[in-house]
Design a protein around this motif. Structure first.
Motif, PDB file in Angstrom:
ATOM      1  N   LEU A 124       4.230  21.753   8.892  1.00 22.18           N
ATOM      2  CA  LEU A 124       5.650  21.751   8.534  1.00 22.18           C
ATOM      3  C   LEU A 124       5.806  21.520   7.030  1.00 22.18           C
ATOM      4  O   LEU A 124       6.647  22.141   6.376  1.00 22.18           O
ATOM      5  CB  LEU A 124       6.341  20.631   9.328  1.00 22.18           C
ATOM      6  CG  LEU A 124       7.850  20.699   9.487  1.00 22.18           C
ATOM      7  CD1 LEU A 124       8.294  22.030  10.047  1.00 22.18           C
ATOM      8  CD2 LEU A 124       8.316  19.558  10.399  1.00 22.18           C
ATOM      9  N   ASP A 125       4.983  20.649   6.478  1.00 18.24           N
ATOM     10  CA  ASP A 125       5.057  20.352   5.040  1.00 18.24           C
ATOM     11  C   ASP A 125       4.569  21.535   4.214  1.00 18.24           C
ATOM     12  O   ASP A 125       5.185  21.913   3.223  1.00 18.24           O
ATOM     13  CB  ASP A 125       4.214  19.109   4.741  1.00 18.24           C
ATOM     14  CG  ASP A 125       4.233  18.748   3.264  1.00 18.24           C
ATOM     15  OD1 ASP A 125       5.274  18.228   2.817  1.00 18.24           O
ATOM     16  OD2 ASP A 125       3.235  19.004   2.572  1.00 18.24           O
ATOM     17  N   ARG A 126       3.435  22.126   4.630  1.00 18.15           N
ATOM     18  CA  ARG A 126       2.828  23.178   3.807  1.00 18.15           C
ATOM     19  C   ARG A 126       3.522  24.520   3.990  1.00 18.15           C
ATOM     20  O   ARG A 126       3.638  25.291   3.058  1.00 18.15           O
ATOM     21  CB  ARG A 126       1.346  23.368   4.148  1.00 18.15           C
ATOM     22  CG  ARG A 126       0.376  22.203   4.122  1.00 18.15           C
ATOM     23  CD  ARG A 126       0.503  21.141   3.079  1.00 18.15           C
ATOM     24  NE  ARG A 126      -0.707  20.307   3.040  1.00 18.15           N
ATOM     25  CZ  ARG A 126      -0.739  18.983   3.173  1.00 18.15           C
ATOM     26  NH1 ARG A 126       0.369  18.286   3.324  1.00 18.15           N
ATOM     27  NH2 ARG A 126      -1.883  18.333   3.115  1.00 18.15           N
ATOM     28  N   GLU A 127       3.939  24.822   5.208  1.00 16.88           N
ATOM     29  CA  GLU A 127       4.467  26.163   5.493  1.00 16.88           C
ATOM     30  C   GLU A 127       5.984  26.181   5.635  1.00 16.88           C
ATOM     31  O   GLU A 127       6.591  27.244   5.721  1.00 16.88           O
ATOM     32  CB  GLU A 127       3.825  26.707   6.774  1.00 16.88           C
ATOM     33  CG  GLU A 127       2.315  26.852   6.676  1.00 16.88           C
ATOM     34  CD  GLU A 127       1.667  27.068   8.035  1.00 16.88           C
ATOM     35  OE1 GLU A 127       2.351  27.550   8.974  1.00 16.88           O
ATOM     36  OE2 GLU A 127       0.475  26.739   8.175  1.00 16.88           O
ATOM     37  N   GLY A 128       6.584  25.008   5.702  1.00 23.98           N
ATOM     38  CA  GLY A 128       8.034  24.938   5.797  1.00 23.98           C
ATOM     39  C   GLY A 128       8.565  25.619   7.047  1.00 23.98           C
ATOM     40  O   GLY A 128       7.931  25.587   8.111  1.00 23.98           O
ATOM     41  N   ALA A 168      -4.141  14.956  -3.827  1.00 19.21           N
ATOM     42  CA  ALA A 168      -4.949  14.272  -2.806  1.00 19.21           C
ATOM     43  C   ALA A 168      -4.274  14.552  -1.467  1.00 19.21           C
ATOM     44  O   ALA A 168      -3.622  13.707  -0.872  1.00 19.21           O
ATOM     45  CB  ALA A 168      -5.000  12.766  -3.089  1.00 19.21           C
ATOM     46  N   PRO A 169      -4.405  15.806  -1.006  1.00 15.11           N
ATOM     47  CA  PRO A 169      -3.531  16.273   0.077  1.00 15.11           C
ATOM     48  C   PRO A 169      -3.760  15.613   1.429  1.00 15.11           C
ATOM     49  O   PRO A 169      -2.936  15.777   2.332  1.00 15.11           O
ATOM     50  CB  PRO A 169      -3.822  17.775   0.137  1.00 15.11           C
ATOM     51  CG  PRO A 169      -5.128  17.957  -0.559  1.00 15.11           C
ATOM     52  CD  PRO A 169      -5.260  16.872  -1.551  1.00 15.11           C
ATOM     53  N   ARG A 202       0.845  -1.197   0.000  1.00 11.83           N
ATOM     54  CA  ARG A 202       0.000   0.000   0.000  1.00 11.83           C
ATOM     55  C   ARG A 202       0.877   1.243   0.000  1.00 11.83           C
ATOM     56  O   ARG A 202       1.650   1.456   0.921  1.00 11.83           O
ATOM     57  CB  ARG A 202      -0.895   0.028   1.240  1.00 11.83           C
ATOM     58  CG  ARG A 202      -2.104  -0.864   1.139  1.00 11.83           C
ATOM     59  CD  ARG A 202      -3.036  -0.614   2.308  1.00 11.83           C
ATOM     60  NE  ARG A 202      -4.238  -1.432   2.186  1.00 11.83           N
ATOM     61  CZ  ARG A 202      -5.370  -1.016   1.627  1.00 11.83           C
ATOM     62  NH1 ARG A 202      -5.468   0.211   1.158  1.00 11.83           N
ATOM     63  NH2 ARG A 202      -6.407  -1.819   1.547  1.00 11.83           N
ATOM     64  N   ALA A 203       0.728   2.074  -1.022  1.00 12.61           N
ATOM     65  CA  ALA A 203       1.543   3.283  -1.149  1.00 12.61           C
ATOM     66  C   ALA A 203       0.877   4.493  -0.511  1.00 12.61           C
ATOM     67  O   ALA A 203       1.541   5.490  -0.266  1.00 12.61           O
ATOM     68  CB  ALA A 203       1.828   3.566  -2.621  1.00 12.61           C
ATOM     69  N   TYR A 204      -0.431   4.412  -0.260  1.00 15.16           N
ATOM     70  CA  TYR A 204      -1.162   5.592   0.222  1.00 15.16           C
ATOM     71  C   TYR A 204      -1.881   5.319   1.527  1.00 15.16           C
ATOM     72  O   TYR A 204      -2.391   4.221   1.753  1.00 15.16           O
ATOM     73  CB  TYR A 204      -2.206   6.034  -0.812  1.00 15.16           C
ATOM     74  CG  TYR A 204      -1.606   6.450  -2.122  1.00 15.16           C
ATOM     75  CD1 TYR A 204      -0.883   7.628  -2.222  1.00 15.16           C
ATOM     76  CD2 TYR A 204      -1.746   5.658  -3.257  1.00 15.16           C
ATOM     77  CE1 TYR A 204      -0.309   8.015  -3.428  1.00 15.16           C
ATOM     78  CE2 TYR A 204      -1.172   6.038  -4.467  1.00 15.16           C
ATOM     79  CZ  TYR A 204      -0.464   7.218  -4.539  1.00 15.16           C
ATOM     80  OH  TYR A 204       0.107   7.601  -5.718  1.00 15.16           O
ATOM     81  N   SER A 205      -1.938   6.353   2.350  1.00 15.00           N
ATOM     82  CA  SER A 205      -2.766   6.297   3.546  1.00 15.00           C
ATOM     83  C   SER A 205      -3.331   7.688   3.773  1.00 15.00           C
ATOM     84  O   SER A 205      -2.583   8.669   3.761  1.00 15.00           O
ATOM     85  CB  SER A 205      -1.922   5.861   4.746  1.00 15.00           C
ATOM     86  OG  SER A 205      -2.685   5.919   5.925  1.00 15.00           O
ATOM     87  N   SER A 206      -4.628   7.774   3.957  1.00 15.56           N
ATOM     88  CA  SER A 206      -5.240   9.104   4.105  1.00 15.56           C
ATOM     89  C   SER A 206      -5.983   9.225   5.428  1.00 15.56           C
ATOM     90  O   SER A 206      -6.339   8.232   6.049  1.00 15.56           O
ATOM     91  CB  SER A 206      -6.193   9.365   2.929  1.00 15.56           C
ATOM     92  OG  SER A 206      -7.541   9.264   3.328  1.00 15.56           O
ATOM     93  N   TRP A 207      -6.232  10.464   5.820  1.00 13.98           N
ATOM     94  CA  TRP A 207      -6.983  10.687   7.067  1.00 13.98           C
ATOM     95  C   TRP A 207      -8.475  10.831   6.802  1.00 13.98           C
ATOM     96  O   TRP A 207      -9.227  11.059   7.745  1.00 13.98           O
ATOM     97  CB  TRP A 207      -6.425  11.886   7.828  1.00 13.98           C
ATOM     98  CG  TRP A 207      -6.678  13.251   7.256  1.00 13.98           C
ATOM     99  CD1 TRP A 207      -7.886  13.882   7.134  1.00 13.98           C
ATOM    100  CD2 TRP A 207      -5.705  14.187   6.755  1.00 13.98           C
ATOM    101  NE1 TRP A 207      -7.726  15.129   6.585  1.00 13.98           N
ATOM    102  CE2 TRP A 207      -6.407  15.355   6.346  1.00 13.98           C
ATOM    103  CE3 TRP A 207      -4.316  14.152   6.635  1.00 13.98           C
ATOM    104  CZ2 TRP A 207      -5.751  16.462   5.814  1.00 13.98           C
ATOM    105  CZ3 TRP A 207      -3.679  15.256   6.108  1.00 13.98           C
ATOM    106  CH2 TRP A 207      -4.389  16.400   5.699  1.00 13.98           C
ATOM    107  N   LEU A 208      -8.918  10.706   5.540  1.00 12.50           N
ATOM    108  CA  LEU A 208     -10.346  10.839   5.247  1.00 12.50           C
ATOM    109  C   LEU A 208     -11.050   9.490   5.403  1.00 12.50           C
ATOM    110  O   LEU A 208     -11.844   9.068   4.550  1.00 12.50           O
ATOM    111  CB  LEU A 208     -10.538  11.420   3.845  1.00 12.50           C
ATOM    112  CG  LEU A 208      -9.976  12.831   3.672  1.00 12.50           C
ATOM    113  CD1 LEU A 208     -10.075  13.291   2.220  1.00 12.50           C
ATOM    114  CD2 LEU A 208     -10.712  13.824   4.587  1.00 12.50           C
ATOM    115  N   ARG A 209     -10.719   8.793   6.445  1.00 12.88           N
ATOM    116  CA  ARG A 209     -11.299   7.491   6.797  1.00 12.88           C
ATOM    117  C   ARG A 209     -11.009   7.300   8.284  1.00 12.88           C
ATOM    118  O   ARG A 209     -10.084   7.927   8.822  1.00 12.88           O
ATOM    119  CB  ARG A 209     -10.661   6.374   5.978  1.00 12.88           C
ATOM    120  CG  ARG A 209      -9.168   6.307   6.226  1.00 12.88           C
ATOM    121  CD  ARG A 209      -8.431   5.301   5.373  1.00 12.88           C
ATOM    122  NE  ARG A 209      -7.009   5.375   5.679  1.00 12.88           N
ATOM    123  CZ  ARG A 209      -6.242   4.344   5.973  1.00 12.88           C
ATOM    124  NH1 ARG A 209      -6.743   3.121   5.997  1.00 12.88           N
ATOM    125  NH2 ARG A 209      -4.977   4.509   6.250  1.00 12.88           N
TER     126      ARG A 209
END
Lengths: 753, 116
Positions: free
Chosen positions: A487-491, A546-547, A441-448
Motif C-alpha cells: 500500500l505504501d509503495r504502490e499506493g 532504510a526501507p 525509539r523512533a525506528y523499528s525494522s523487520w531486519l531483526r
C-alpha cells in the motif's frame, strides 16, 4: 506443554513477497541445525480457549534440516568514514573536536570520534569514560595505550564542545571542554595539557568513526555513544579550543581554509544515511544501524519545528548504543515461493529436527505472501497491518512502563518472549519503548527477529488479525492478502484490482501514501470494510534510505508512551510532520467515518442499534438479526466486541455528513478512558461512566462512483466473529456487509450528501 | 516528568485498617470494583517497574508463575518461587496479599486472607 519459543530466531529479508519470487531467511541458534517447515496460517492463536491454532503445512523447497549458525546481534549506531590515511595525524598539529550532548553516561566508555581500535590498541580517539570525563586515547608502538583525562565531568543533556589539540612535533597535547551558557548556568571552560609519549601508533589502518570505537578489524564496533554529536571537525593547523569551536566549516567559493582536513555537516542529507564532509577532501561517510537525524542541534533557535525549514539548526545526529536496523546475519535458506501459492500470512516453523527432536522447542518466523503479478485475484483483499506490527515489534511495555499495570488493571501477564527480551535487550524494542538513554525509539525494522509477530507470541495485532482470516476461511470467502508495504509503495494501484478491501483489528500506523491510497480507492468505487479500532491514527513513514524501518515521531498529543523532544516531531526520512493524522487535517473520521476516542482497560462492551439504523440504506446489514439485540456481548479473549481501543463518529473531525451511525456502544465503565487529544482541560466526568464521547460507533456511508465504507470502531470486534462456532450476530452483520460489498451493484450516495 | 512516567505520581496512602476493601477485592479479584478499591489498586500497581511482581505465562490460558522485573535490562529474570498458578484470579489474590504486606507492613488477619 511449555514451549521454548526462542531456541531459533530469524527474520526474512523482505517482509512480503509476491508468489513466484524469492525470500531469504536469516536464522540463528545455539543448536547446530534447524528443521524448517512452511505454514500458511489460518488462525495463529494457540490459546486453548479460542478457535484453535489452524494452518496448512506447505510443501516447499526449503523443507527439512539446515545447518544453523549462532549469529549475534550487535546493536549500536555510528558513522564510518573511509579515508585512506587522510585522517591519521602524521606530524605537526592536529586539532579535532565536536559538539556533544551525552544522554547516558554509564557502564563503559562512549566514543566521540577517532580511529581507535580496541583489539590492536592502535589509533586515536576522544571518548567520555563511564564517569563522563573527557579522555584522549592514543595507541603506542609498544605497551598499553596512553590515556589522558580532563579532570572535569560532562553533564548529561547539556551541550558542550569537546576537543583535543595535538602538537606532535613538540610532543604535547591539550584537552578542552567548553560549556556555553544555558539558562541560569554560566559559561565554563576547562583545559589541560599533557606531554605525549615518544612512540605513538596513531594509525589503526581502519576507517575513522564517529560515535564508536573499532572493536576489531572486522567491522565490529564498541563504545557506542549515547547522545547527540554535531559538527565534528579535524584541522591540521594549531587552533585554540575556542577558535576550533567557532570555526565555520562552510566553504566560500574559491577560498580554501588552510589546514582544514574534515568538517562533517550533519544538516546535509538528513533524510539519508550519508554524512557529508564540507572540506575539499570529500571525506564523506555513511551511517550504520539507523541513528536518529532531524534532531535539534546546539544551534536550534526554537523558532522552527520542521528541520526542512532550517536544516542548520538540525545539524546533530542522536546516536544510541542500542540502535538496531539490520542484524546483518548470513542467509540460512532461500525460499522460492511457488507461483501457485495463495497469498496470506505464512510462517517458517523451526524445530530441532534430528532423530530425537525436542518436542517443546518450536519457533516461528512470519512473512507475508502477496499475489503474483500474474495470478488471478480474489474480489476481496485484506491489508495486513505491517506498519502497526513494526511499531509494536518487540514491545517491552509490560517490562518497563511505570503506568502499565495500572492501565491493564491486573497483574501483568508476560509471555516468555518478554523474559527473553529482558535477558537479551540487544534484539531491539518497539516504537513504544525507550532507548537505554531514556529517549523514545523512533525506528523499528523487520531486519531483526520480531518475537510478537508470530504464533506462540503475544497476540496483540497480528495474532488477533488472524481471527479475521479464520472467519473468512470459515465462511468460504475468497480473499487475497497484501500488506502495508504494498500500500505504501504502490499506493492505490495495490488496491485497484479489488472490489472490496478489508483492514483488520488495529491498522493504527499509516503513511501518507497509505492514507491517500485508501481515499483514492474508496472514491473510485472501492468498498472498504474497516474491521478495527484506533485505526488510521499515527502519521508515520517507512524510511526511504532504510526501507525495512518504520519511523514514528510522537507529537505533542495522542495516546503515547513517550513524547518527542521539543522541535523533533518531523520525520527524518520524509520530513513530514509525525504525530497524529488528526493533527495533519486528516482525522480517521474523514477516511472511514470514525476515529480514536478511548481505551478500554476493564470490561468490554457491546453495540446497540440506533434509530438511524432503521434507514433503508442499511437494511441489508441487519438482516437476520433483531432490532434490539445486543451485538457482540460476547467474544474470545476480551468478552465483548467493543473493547481495547475504540473509535467514534464526529462530523467536525470529518465524518461524512451522510454517514449513518448505525450502532453505538453500551456497557463501558470507569476503565474506559478517553485519549488525551479528546479533551482540552482535565475535568471530572471524563471516564466511560459519564462521558458520552467514550464510545465505539459503527458507521456506514456510500462514496461517489458506487463505493461504500463500513467501520466497526473497535479492536475486539474481530475476536467476537468466531463465538458460538461462528454463529452469532457479529458474524451475521459482517457477512451481510461483505456479501453486499462483493456485489458489483453500485451504492448510491444520497442526494443530500 | 509527566504523570504516566513518574513512579511517585500516585499519592493514595493505603490504610491497613480498611479490611473491607480487602474483602471486596477477595470476593472478585478481576471484577468491577468500588471507587475506593480502584484507588487502592491503582496505587498498588503504580511505580518503578524494577522489582514489580509479574506473571510469566507458562501455557497461554492455563498456567502462570511469578517473577519480578529485574533491576537492569539484560539481567536474568528468575521465578520468585515454585508455585504454578492455574487460575489468574488466584494469582491476582496472591499478589494482592504480598503487596499488602510489603506496602502496609501488616499481615492480613486469617479471616480475610484465606484462599479463594
Amino acid at each position: 506443554m511449555i514451549y521454548k519459543t526462542n531456541e531459533y530466531l530469524g527474520y526474512p529479508d523482505r517482509i512480503s513477497v509476491p508468489a513466484g519470487e524469492a525470500v531469504r531467511f536469516q536464522l540463528s541458534s545455539k543448536r547446530p541445525s534447524v528443521k524448517v517447515e512452511v505454514l500458511r496460517l489460518r488462525c495463529g492463536d494457540v490459546d486453548a480457549n479460542g478457535p484453535g491454532f489452524k494452518y496448512e503445512v506447505m510443501t516447499s523447497s526449503i523443507d527439512g534440516e539446515h545447518a544453523c549458525l549462532d549469529q549475534p546481534i550487535r546493536p549500536g549506531s555510528n558513522a564510518v568514514i573511509d579515508h585512506d590515511g587522510a585522517l591519521v595525524p602524521t606530524g605537526g598539529h592536529w586539532c579535532f573536536g565536536a559538539y556533544v550532548y551525552p544522554t547516558r553516561i554509564a557502564d563503559n566508555a562512549k566514543a566521540v570520534m577517532g580511529n581507535w581500535c580496541e583489539r590492536s590498541a592502535r589509533g586515536y580517539a576522544l571518548e567520555l569514560d563511564e564517569e563522563g570525563t573527557l579522555v584522549l586515547v592514543l595507541g603506542q608502538a609498544s605497551g598499553t595505550p596512553a590515556r589522558f583525562a580532563l579532570d572535569v565531568k560532562l553533564r548529561p543533556r547539556v551541550w558542550s564542545f569537546v576537543s583535543c589539540a595535538l602538537d606532535l612535533s613538540q610532543g604535547s597535547a591539550s584537552l578542552s571542554l567548553i560549556v556555553p551558557p544555558d539558562g541560569v548556568r554560566p559559561a565554563a571552560a576547562h583545559s589541560k595539557s599533557f606531554a605525549l609519549p615518544q612512540a605513538l601508533a596513531l594509525d589503526s589502518g581502519l576507517p575513522f568513526l564517529i560515535a564508536a570505537h573499532h572493536l576489531n578489524g572486522d567491522r565490529q564496533y564498541s563504545a557506542h555513544f549515547d547522545g547527540k554529536i554535531e559538527a565534528p571537525r579535524v584541522l591540521s593547523r594549531p587552533l585554540d579550543a575556542e577558535a576550533l569551536r567557532v570555526f565555520d566549516g562552510r566553504q566560500r567559493t574559491g577560498a580554501s581554509d588552510a589546514g582544514l582536513v574534515a568538517f562533517w555537516d550533519f544538516s546535509n542529507g538528513i533524510s539519508s544515511l550519508s554524512v557529508k564532509d564540507l572540506s575539499p577532501n570529500g571525506l564523506h561517510g555513511r551511517l550504520r544501524q539507523l541513528p536518529r537525524r532531524g534532531v535539534t542541534g546546539f544551534h536550534w533557535s526554537g523558532s522552527v519545528h520542521d528541520w526542512r525549514l532550517s536544516p542548520q539548526e538540525y545539524a546533530a545526529i542522536h546516536f544510541h548504543s542500542d540502535d538496531i536496523y539490520d542484524c546483518g546475519w548470513q542467509t540460512t535458506c532461500t525460499l522460492d515461493v511457488p507461483a501457485h501459492w495463495r497469498s496470506g500470512v505464512y510462517a517458517l516453523r523451526l524445530t530441532s529436527g534430528g532423530d530425537n527432536p525436542d518436542r517443546d522447542c518450536e519457533s516461528y518466523v512470519t512473512f507475508f505472501v502477496t499475489p503474483s503479478k500474474a495470478s488471478r485475484r480474489a474480489d476481496l483483499v485484506v491489508v495486513a497491518s505491517v506498519a502497526t506490527y513494526l511499531a509494536y515489534a518487540n514491545s517491552a511495555l509490560r517490562l518497563y512502563q511505570v503506568h502499565f499495570e495500572t492501565l491493564m488493571e491486573h497483574v501483568l501477564w508476560l509471555p516468555q518472549d518478554d523474559v527473553f527480551m529482558q535477558e537479551n535487550p540487544e534484539i531491539g524494542q518497539s516504537t513504544y519503548d525507550c532507548h537505554v538513554d531514556g529517549s523514545g525509539r523512533a525506528y523499528s525494522s523487520w531486519l531483526r527477529p520480531i518475537l510478537n509477530m508470530r504464533p506462540r507470541g503475544y497476540w496483540f495485532n497480528l495474532i488477533n488479525d488472524t481471527h479475521i482470516l479464520d472467519w473468512l476461511e470459515e465462511k468460504g470467502i475468497a480473499y487475497d492478502l497484501i500488506t502495508d508495504v504494498e500500500l505504501d509503495r504502490e499506493g492505490a494501484r495495490a488496491l485497484a484490482p479489488y472490489r472490496v478491501m478489508m483492514t483488520p483489528t488495529h491498522p493504527e500506523y499509516y503513511s501518507f501514501n497509505m492514507m491517500n491510497a485508501i481515499m483514492a480507492y474508496q472514491n473510485a468505487g472501492g468498498r472498504h470494510v474497516s474491521m478495527g479500532g484506533n485505526a488510521f491514527y499515527w502519521r508515520c513513514g517507512f524510511h526511504p534510505a532504510a526501507p525495512a524501518a518504520l519511523e514514528v515521531r510522537r507529537g505533542m498529543a495522542g495516546t503515547r508512551t513517550w513524547e518527542s523532544e521539543p522541535g523533533e516531531v518531523h520525520l527524518a526520512g520524509t520530513g513530514e510532520p509525525g504525530s497524529l493524522w488528526r493533527h495533519s487535517g486528516f482525522a480517521p473520521q474523514k477516511l472511514v467515518g470514525v476515529g480514536f476516542s478511548a481505551m478500554i482497560n476493564d470490561t468490554c462492551g457491546y453495540y446497540l442499534r440506533t434509530a438511524e439504523s432503521e434507514d433503508a440504506r442499511v437494511t441489508f446489514i441487519f438482516e437476520g438479526t433483531g432490532r434490539h439485540e445486543k451485538f457482540g456481548d460476547f467474544g474470545f479473549r476480551y468478552n465483548g466486541a467493543v473493547g481495547s481501543e475504540i473509535d467514534r463518529y464526529d462530523l467536525e473531525l470529518g465524518t461524512p455528513p451522510h454517514a449513518l451511525r448505525i450502532a453505538t456502544s453500551e456497557g463501558l465503565g470507569a476503565g474506559a478512558l478517553p485519549t488525551p487529544e479528546e479533551f482540552r482541560t482535565v475535568v471530572d466526568g471524563l471516564d466511560g461512566t459519564q462521558n458520552a464521547l467514550v464510545r465505539a460507533d459503527m458507521v456506514f456511508f456510500e462514496t461517489i462512483n458506487g463505493g461504500a465504507v463500513f467501520a466497526t470502531g473497535s479492536i475486539t470486534y474481530g475476536m467476537s466473529l468466531g463465538h458460538n462456532n461462528y454463529d452469532n450476530n457479529i458474524s451475521t452483520i459482517t457477512w451481510n456487509v461483505v456479501n453486499r460489498f462483493l456485489d458489483p451493484r453500485p451504492f448510491v450516495m444520497p442526494a443530500t450528501a | 516528568m509527566d504523570h504516566t512516567s513518574d513512579p511517585a505520581a500516585l499519592r493514595y496512602v493505603i490504610d491497613p485498617k480498611r479490611l473491607d476493601l480487602v474483602e471486596e477485592f477477595r470476593a472478585s479479584p478481576l471484577g468491577v470494583h468500588s471507587p475506593e478499591l480502584r484507588k487502592l489498586l491503582a496505587r498498588m500497581r503504580w511505580g518503578r517497574p524494577e522489582g514489580r511482581l509479574v506473571l510469566i505465562v507458562l501455557e497461554p490460558g492455563k498456567a502462570w508463575r511469578l517473577s519480578r522485573i529485574p533491576k537492569r535490562r539484560g539481567d536474568p529474570m528468575p521465578f520468585v518461587d515454585d508455585r504454578v498458578f492455574t487460575s489468574l484470579v488466584e494469582a491476582e489474590w496472591h499478589v494482592f496479599k504480598l503487596r499488602w504486606q510489603e506496602m502496609t507492613g501488616t499481615t492480613l488477619p486469617a479471616e480475610v486472607s484465606g484462599d479463594l
